[in-house]
Enzyme design. Sequence first.
Site, short mmCIF file in Angstrom:
data_model
loop_
_atom_site.label_atom_id
_atom_site.label_comp_id
_atom_site.label_asym_id
_atom_site.label_seq_id
_atom_site.Cartn_x
_atom_site.Cartn_y
_atom_site.Cartn_z
N ARG A 207 0.81 -1.23 0.17
CA ARG A 207 -0.06 -0.10 -0.04
C ARG A 207 0.66 1.38 -0.09
O ARG A 207 0.42 2.40 -0.62
CB ARG A 207 -0.88 -0.20 1.19
CG ARG A 207 -2.03 -0.87 0.96
CD ARG A 207 -2.89 -1.24 2.04
NE ARG A 207 -4.26 -1.72 1.59
CZ ARG A 207 -5.02 -2.34 2.57
NH1 ARG A 207 -4.72 -2.31 3.91
NH2 ARG A 207 -6.13 -2.84 1.99
N LYS B 189 -18.84 -18.75 0.39
CA LYS B 189 -20.34 -18.91 0.67
C LYS B 189 -20.87 -17.99 -0.39
O LYS B 189 -20.52 -17.09 -0.67
CB LYS B 189 -20.19 -18.41 1.99
CG LYS B 189 -19.99 -19.42 3.09
CD LYS B 189 -20.34 -18.61 4.55
CE LYS B 189 -20.32 -19.73 5.86
NZ LYS B 189 -20.66 -18.96 7.05
N GLY C 157 -9.58 -10.27 -1.17
CA GLY C 157 -8.28 -10.71 -0.30
C GLY C 157 -7.76 -11.89 -0.60
O GLY C 157 -6.68 -12.16 -0.84
N GLY D 165 -13.31 -4.91 0.17
CA GLY D 165 -14.73 -4.41 0.37
C GLY D 165 -15.20 -3.45 -0.65
O GLY D 165 -16.07 -3.76 -1.34
#
Length: 395
Positions: free
Chosen positions: A39, A196, A353, A376
């Site tokens: 980052r 999921k 991720g 996200g």
Amino acid sequence: MTKPFRTLDDMGDITGRRVLVREDLNVPMAEGAVTDDTRLRASVPTVTELADRGAIVLVLAHFGRPKAPTPDLSLALVTKAYEQVLGRPVRYIDWEGAAEAVATLRPGDIALLENTRFFGGEEKNDPAVVDRFAALGDLYVNDAFSAAHRAHASTEGLAHRLPAFAGRAMEAELEALAKALGSPEHPVAAVVGGAKVSTKLDVLKHLVGRVDHLIIGGGMANTFLAARGVNVGKSLCEHDLASVADEILAAAERAGCTVHLPYDVVVAREFRPHPATRTVNVHEVAADEMILDVGPAAVEALGDVLKTCRTLVWNGPMGAFETPPFDTATVALAKTAAALTQDGSLVSVAGGGDTVAALNHARVADAFTFVSTAGGAFLEWMEGRELPGVAALMR
Ligand code: ADP
Ligand code: MG
């Protein structure tokens, strides 16, 4: 060509102007050292360009999730590493006395302001906090796509208070994403895997209307297989989502989107490294077995699908890739996508991720067109949602 959002090219002469630059410097640390400086590196082009153009560069970033100001989440801890990555001096500035400290800076100087989340109102987009930040600068640059799904004072509020521009990393990310799902070249394939269905329902619903091929793998494939009457044994499976899975399949059918579910799978009785495995047709899974990876025949067929496509967007591994040998399908399909990208026949964009970890594990991340490290924000973009931090930069 004019871009839909304002960039550093639209800033004009910025000599001596104070530019607040929102970066994502939320790096992992262990024993006082930065363990992954990805980052920090991503912020370099924007910060150095602004400094070289004579701006007074004031970097804004959050660090961890402080409930209140605390020395262990001070950006003072990151300053040394940031200087090394930038190859230039960086002045750390605490919120106390920030205005006086900023007033001493010269054109071309770079300062790192303290953790934005030391203000409780940062995450509430509190106008008083926006004022505190805005008082320090003349212009605002948002270079943190990964934080753009949040409407916080430093990611969204400021963009309405000061002239606002996208930084170079933000610009690259927005352009790659637009190429993949905004106005992509067809046929478009989406690979959606991971654990999921419940965490990615909105992603699936959005994609069926946009892509030509929806490739479902990972644990979520089990839910779809079970909904179609396949006995998935002890596999990870959300049986209560059978009707939702059916609705998604019906929506895909209506939209002309071909859904690809695995027809062979790799199963085991135990979930640990190198257990005894079987490769079977999905209809042959025993009651005490778990599906842990997509099988080789399906992977080959999926590779053939990718060969017919011009664009690929990928989120979620095809199997439990952290546990060998259940990385096989993910690695094989990733290598096919990478090779097609290198041949120039495929634009490939991936994010998430665990997906980034899987592509690094397959050593193909650099061969994709673009790999987003924004977790996200990337998923919300895949859901077709407008990200507040991005919306605020539009012309
Ligand atoms: P991302 O972070 O890229 O969005 P997810 O968090 O949705 O991806 O899913 C990643 C996880 O899914 C990995 O930890 C992987 O082990 C798990 N997974 C994939 N396939 C299976 C499977 N068949 N059974 C159990 N877990 C699986
Ligand atoms: Mg994950």
